[in-house]
Design an enzyme around this catalytic site. Structure first.
Site, mmCIF file in Angstrom:
data_model
loop_
_atom_site.group_PDB
_atom_site.id
_atom_site.type_symbol
_atom_site.label_atom_id
_atom_site.label_comp_id
_atom_site.label_asym_id
_atom_site.label_seq_id
_atom_site.Cartn_x
_atom_site.Cartn_y
_atom_site.Cartn_z
ATOM 1 N N TYR A 168 0.848 -1.203 0.000
ATOM 2 C CA TYR A 168 0.000 0.000 0.000
ATOM 3 C C TYR A 168 0.888 1.260 0.000
ATOM 4 C CZ TYR A 168 -3.976 -3.101 0.889
ATOM 5 O OH TYR A 168 -4.929 -4.081 0.791
ATOM 6 N N HIS A 254 0.689 -7.238 -2.236
ATOM 7 C CA HIS A 254 -0.433 -7.962 -2.864
ATOM 8 C C HIS A 254 -0.106 -8.400 -4.290
ATOM 9 C CE1 HIS A 254 -3.034 -7.740 0.476
ATOM 10 N NE2 HIS A 254 -3.233 -6.440 0.427
ATOM 11 N N GLN A 341 -12.010 -18.888 1.071
ATOM 12 C CA GLN A 341 -13.204 -18.968 0.236
ATOM 13 C C GLN A 341 -14.374 -18.090 0.681
ATOM 14 O OE1 GLN A 341 -12.488 -23.512 -0.442
ATOM 15 N NE2 GLN A 341 -14.380 -22.959 -1.415
HETATM 16 P P1 NAP Z 1 -16.429 -28.216 -12.200
HETATM 17 O O1 NAP Z 1 -15.672 -27.117 -11.586
HETATM 18 O O2 NAP Z 1 -17.800 -27.951 -12.682
HETATM 19 O O3 NAP Z 1 -15.540 -28.774 -13.393
HETATM 20 C C1 NAP Z 1 -15.952 -29.833 -14.183
HETATM 21 C C2 NAP Z 1 -14.990 -29.977 -15.359
HETATM 22 O O4 NAP Z 1 -15.427 -31.042 -16.130
HETATM 23 C C3 NAP Z 1 -14.921 -28.771 -16.229
HETATM 24 O O5 NAP Z 1 -13.566 -28.485 -16.436
HETATM 25 C C4 NAP Z 1 -15.640 -29.185 -17.511
HETATM 26 O O6 NAP Z 1 -14.890 -28.556 -18.511
HETATM 27 C C5 NAP Z 1 -15.526 -30.692 -17.503
HETATM 28 N N1 NAP Z 1 -16.706 -31.378 -18.044
HETATM 29 C C6 NAP Z 1 -17.991 -31.235 -17.666
HETATM 30 N N2 NAP Z 1 -18.788 -32.069 -18.359
HETATM 31 C C7 NAP Z 1 -17.982 -32.768 -19.197
HETATM 32 C C8 NAP Z 1 -18.229 -33.771 -20.179
HETATM 33 N N3 NAP Z 1 -19.431 -34.210 -20.422
HETATM 34 N N4 NAP Z 1 -17.171 -34.234 -20.839
HETATM 35 C C9 NAP Z 1 -15.923 -33.800 -20.611
HETATM 36 N N5 NAP Z 1 -15.649 -32.847 -19.692
HETATM 37 C C10 NAP Z 1 -16.664 -32.327 -18.994
HETATM 38 O O7 NAP Z 1 -16.557 -29.440 -11.213
HETATM 39 P P2 NAP Z 1 -15.491 -30.076 -10.232
HETATM 40 O O8 NAP Z 1 -14.119 -29.885 -10.710
HETATM 41 O O9 NAP Z 1 -15.967 -31.464 -10.026
HETATM 42 O O10 NAP Z 1 -15.694 -29.263 -8.916
HETATM 43 C C11 NAP Z 1 -16.956 -29.287 -8.235
HETATM 44 C C12 NAP Z 1 -17.098 -28.072 -7.338
HETATM 45 O O11 NAP Z 1 -16.168 -28.147 -6.284
HETATM 46 C C13 NAP Z 1 -16.824 -26.769 -8.052
HETATM 47 O O12 NAP Z 1 -17.734 -25.806 -7.610
HETATM 48 C C14 NAP Z 1 -15.446 -26.417 -7.610
HETATM 49 O O13 NAP Z 1 -15.175 -25.037 -7.652
HETATM 50 C C15 NAP Z 1 -15.426 -26.964 -6.204
HETATM 51 N N6 NAP Z 1 -14.049 -27.241 -5.777
HETATM 52 C C16 NAP Z 1 -13.366 -26.264 -5.171
HETATM 53 C C17 NAP Z 1 -12.077 -26.487 -4.774
HETATM 54 C C18 NAP Z 1 -11.291 -25.411 -4.065
HETATM 55 O O14 NAP Z 1 -10.139 -25.603 -3.749
HETATM 56 N N7 NAP Z 1 -11.853 -24.269 -3.786
HETATM 57 C C19 NAP Z 1 -11.468 -27.697 -5.034
HETATM 58 C C20 NAP Z 1 -12.194 -28.693 -5.663
HETATM 59 C C21 NAP Z 1 -13.489 -28.451 -6.047
HETATM 60 P P3 NAP Z 1 -15.278 -28.501 -20.041
HETATM 61 O O15 NAP Z 1 -16.790 -28.554 -20.052
HETATM 62 O O16 NAP Z 1 -14.716 -27.261 -20.570
HETATM 63 O O17 NAP Z 1 -14.629 -29.679 -20.607
HETATM 64 FE FE1 SF4 Z 2 -11.372 -17.556 5.689
HETATM 65 FE FE2 SF4 Z 2 -12.780 -19.200 7.220
HETATM 66 FE FE3 SF4 Z 2 -11.364 -20.175 5.177
HETATM 67 FE FE4 SF4 Z 2 -10.167 -19.225 7.395
HETATM 68 S S1 SF4 Z 2 -11.498 -21.013 7.221
HETATM 69 S S2 SF4 Z 2 -9.596 -18.781 5.307
HETATM 70 S S3 SF4 Z 2 -11.483 -17.527 7.892
HETATM 71 S S4 SF4 Z 2 -13.097 -18.788 5.047
#
Ligand code: NAP
Ligand code: SF4
Length: 667
Positions: A168, A254, A341
């Site tokens: 900052y 940042h 998140q």
């Molecule tokens: P997603 O984010 O919806 O991804 C699914 C993937 O599959 C996409 O890349 C899609 O890409 C592909 N896909 C879908 N239908 C398909 C088909 N018929 N044929 C081939 N490819 C297909 O789902 P996800 O990876 O299972 O994750 C589920 C949820 O968990 C999401 O909301 C995700 O953000 C969350 N999550 C979060 C974290 C985290 O660290 N914050 C970690 C894991 C999961 P294309 O359609 O382009 O091919």
């Molecule tokens: Fe943020 Fe809660 Fe995840 Fe900690 S656990 S990073 S406070 S959302």
């Protein structure tokens, strides 16, 4: 006798004493800009003061409009601004707490066209080029800091924190990266540091001696042309001379491309930086970043790395983190898992912050847990995050809850996440739920696959179905080939893949699966070029090197764009950079043709290609598992559907835990 003798030692600042060594660090919650936000902030901070934080620091408050982080952000520039804060300071004092207001001028990080900076150089993370500050603007800005501090005192604050780090405005003055001036505010370090020193000088003059001034000093910039260690030390000595009460540690600008607070950063990783400054100044030093429990805090203090620890997000996750530690109830602490998140990602999306593991955070005025008007016998099917969360809240309200799961452990999908390198903090969430469910007398029946007949004949008043999701199967020639496996088979260890792998689907799970296959985290500092010897400016060695990976991984998607599209803004860049460092080959706009003995056949850039892989892992999303719910509905039993079983798309632990809570507090 406390288990944490260093943590619970008071800290005497001469004119005031802090009751222990825990600072609740500054966090922007988004309530600052909300209607009724100060009322809500007052409740939020009061709860943390009641939880025994020795000193709270508010989110950043601008000293003037140009310093706003975002248009119409919170500021402290006149007496009417000050009046709004009284509600906060009174609420904290009533709980026996102390609170400082952080003064933050965003400089070139201001997200508006009136941004100012020492030089007119645009930040890589902002679309706005700042205006170069004239000598007059510099002078008036320094006065605005001092006025802001004095108004904070009028509003009842116990002190202020001057935000001098994270890239900052003040930090921008300190380095040649952003300060190209040749006048008395630039040129060499002696001149560059006059800006913060003048701010402290004029502030101390205005607020008097008996008012806490914390200076957040950037001890490790983690950017090219950042400060040298010599400069950090010189500045620390100078701010002490100007009358600062405490020095807090700032790590990384940042715009730095090195993770500093995300889950893959080892706990307490940056305490060594503060330790380097120990003995160079006499005033107490506060250390920070990835300290999320009393054990790590005690270790850092007992080793003499710092005099105090700052925890910010851990107070979102559990307002009673300090109180529980005092009462030897550590196992009951809801640990911050550093996922970002629901806190930082919300702020980036212009939403009020909360917490993935504690959805009550920042909703203190909105949600109260009250005893149920009628106690019921409730069965929960599925001990994933939604079912666990529901059981926890419903049981607290007096319901008699039984939770069933066919697996041998609670956690559902979290049991896969916790095995991914850098995501081990999910073990803490599972420990927390386990302890709390036992505490609230929830009956847990594992290894139990309940049938509809048993459900029909049971005596439960209501049923909550949290049966989660099933991986989506896709249509593809050769999908039944032995090379093809589903992600859950890999992440649970049922299938061990070969050395060359193609992942179909580059969403969150695809990225997680790639990380899992890459194996254990390597040495953090080596991987991210952090230079502990400080031989280089900013404490970084070079651009990121690449690792020679154990497996050759192709990560594929059909659409155009980057991998991990659904991931939060504050961490997606880290995951992508990690994939690059580990040489994962990402391809978008891919058409899948077939799988056969040779491998995966695709079309990419209009060319047919063969990826000679041992395995093809399908990570193509999920669909809801509702078989039991549909049967319950048909049998006329009162039932509720939550989590992935309710809506599978974009399901994550944040939504599942919140949905469980929302039903648990009203049922
Ligand atoms: P997603 O984010 O919806 O991804 C699914 C993937 O599959 C996409 O890349 C899609 O890409 C592909 N896909 C879908 N239908 C398909 C088909 N018929 N044929 C081939 N490819 C297909 O789902 P996800 O990876 O299972 O994750 C589920 C949820 O968990 C999401 O909301 C995700 O953000 C969350 N999550 C979060 C974290 C985290 O660290 N914050 C970690 C894991 C999961 P294309 O359609 O382009 O091919
Ligand atoms: Fe943020 Fe809660 Fe995840 Fe900690 S656990 S990073 S406070 S959302």
């Amino acid at each position: 006798m406390t288990e944490f003798p260093h943590l619970f030692q008071p800290l005497d600042l001469g004119f005031t004493t802090l009751k222990n060594r825990v600072l609740m660090g500054s966090m922007h919650t988004g309530l600052e800009e909300e209607k009724n936000g100060f009322y809500r902030l007052a409740k939020f901070y009061a709860e943390r003061a009641r939880g025994q934080a020795a000193l709270i620091v508010t989110g950043g408050i601008a000293p003037n409009r140009r310093g706003w982080l975002v248009p119409f952000g919170a500021k402290m520039a006149n007496s009417s601004d000050a009046r709004r804060h009284i509600e906060i300071t009174e609420a904290v004092h009533q709980e026996g707490g102390k609170i400082c207001m952080q003064i933050l001028h965003a400089g070139r990080y201001s997200y508006h066209p009136f941004a100012v900076a020492p030089s007119a150089i645009k930040a890589p993370i902002s679309p706005f080029k700042p205006w170069k500050m004239s000598q007059g603007t510099i002078n008036s800005t320094i006065n605005d800091f001092a006025t802001s501090a004095s108004l904070a005192r009028d509003a009842g604050y116990d002190g202020i924190e001057i935000m001098g780090s994270e890239g900052y405005l003040i930090n921008q003055f300190l380095t040649s990266r952003t300060n190209k001036r040749e006048d008395k505010w630039g040129d060499d370090f002696d001149h560059r540091m006059q800006f913060p020193l003048e701010i402290i000088r004029r502030t101390r003059e205005k607020v008097g001696k008996d008012f806490i001034i914390i200076y957040r000093l950037s001890m490790l910039d983690l950017v090219d042309e950042g400060q040298s260690w010599q400069e950090v030390e010189t500045l620390a000595r100078a701010v002490e001379r100007e009358g600062v009460s405490l020095i807090n540690t700032g790590i990384g600008w940042h715009e730095a491309r090195i993770p500093t607070i995300a889950m893959m950063v080892p706990r307490g990783e940056f305490a060594w930086v503060t330790q380097r400054l120990k003995g160079k100044v006499k005033i107490p030093l506060i250390t920070t970043n990835r300290i999320n429990g009393p054990e790590m805090a005690e270790k850092i203090l007992s080793q003499g790395f710092a005099d105090m620890v700052s925890m910010a997000r851990p107070f979102l996750a559990d307002p009673e983190i300090v109180l529980k530690s005092m009462q030897s109830r550590q196992s009951e602490i809801n640990t911050c898992i550093a996922c970002n998140q629901a806190c930082l990602d919300h702020i980036f999306d212009k939403k009020v912050a909360s917490c993935l593991v504690n959805p009550l955070a920042c909703r203190e005025t909105e949600i109260q847990i009250t005893a149920a008007s009628q106690f019921k016998k409730i069965a929960v099917i599925g001990a994933g995050p939604a079912g666990l969360s529901f059981a926890f809240y419903a049981a607290q309200r007096g319901h008699k809850v039984t939770i069933y799961d066919q697996q041998s452990e609670i956690g559902g999908q979290l049991n896969m996440a916790k095995k991914v390198a850098g995501k081990e903090e999910f073990y803490e969430t599972l420990r927390y739920f386990d302890v709390q469910l036992k505490k609230w007398n929830v009956t847990i029946k594992l290894n139990t696959r309940i049938s509809i007949e048993e459900m029909k004949s049971s005596e439960f008043d209501e049923w909550v179905v949290a049966t989660g999701v099933l991986p989506r199967r896709i249509e593809l020639e050769g999908i039944h080939h032995s090379k093809v496996v589903m992600y859950n088979d890999v992440l649970t260890g049922r299938v061990v893949t070969g050395k060359t792998v193609a992942i179909i689907g580059a969403g969150g799970i695809g990225v997680d699966t790639a990380r899992y296959l890459l194996g254990e985290e390597k040495n953090f500092e080596e991987k991210w070029s952090v230079d502990r010897s400080y031989a280089h400016r900013g404490g970084i060695t070079s651009a990121h090197k690449t690792n020679e990976p154990e497996r050759k991984i192709y990560l594929l998607q059909r659409r155009k764009g980057k991998p991990g599209a659904g991931l939060g803004k504050t961490t997606a860049w880290i995951h992508r950079l990690e994939l690059k460092i580990d040489q994962v080959k990402f391809m978008d706009e891919v058409t899948y043709t077939k799988v056969d003995d040779e491998g995966l056949h695709i079309v990419h850039n209009e060319q047919a290609q063969l990826l000679k892989v041992d395995h093809v892992i399908i990570c193509a999303g999920q669909h809801s598992e509702r078989t039991l719910y549909n049967q319950l509905q048909a049998s006329g039993k009162k039932s509720h559907l939550i989590g992935g079983a309710n809506v599978a798309s974009e399901l994550n632990a944040k939504r599942a835990i919140e949905e469980g809570m929302r039903l648990g507090i009203i049922i």
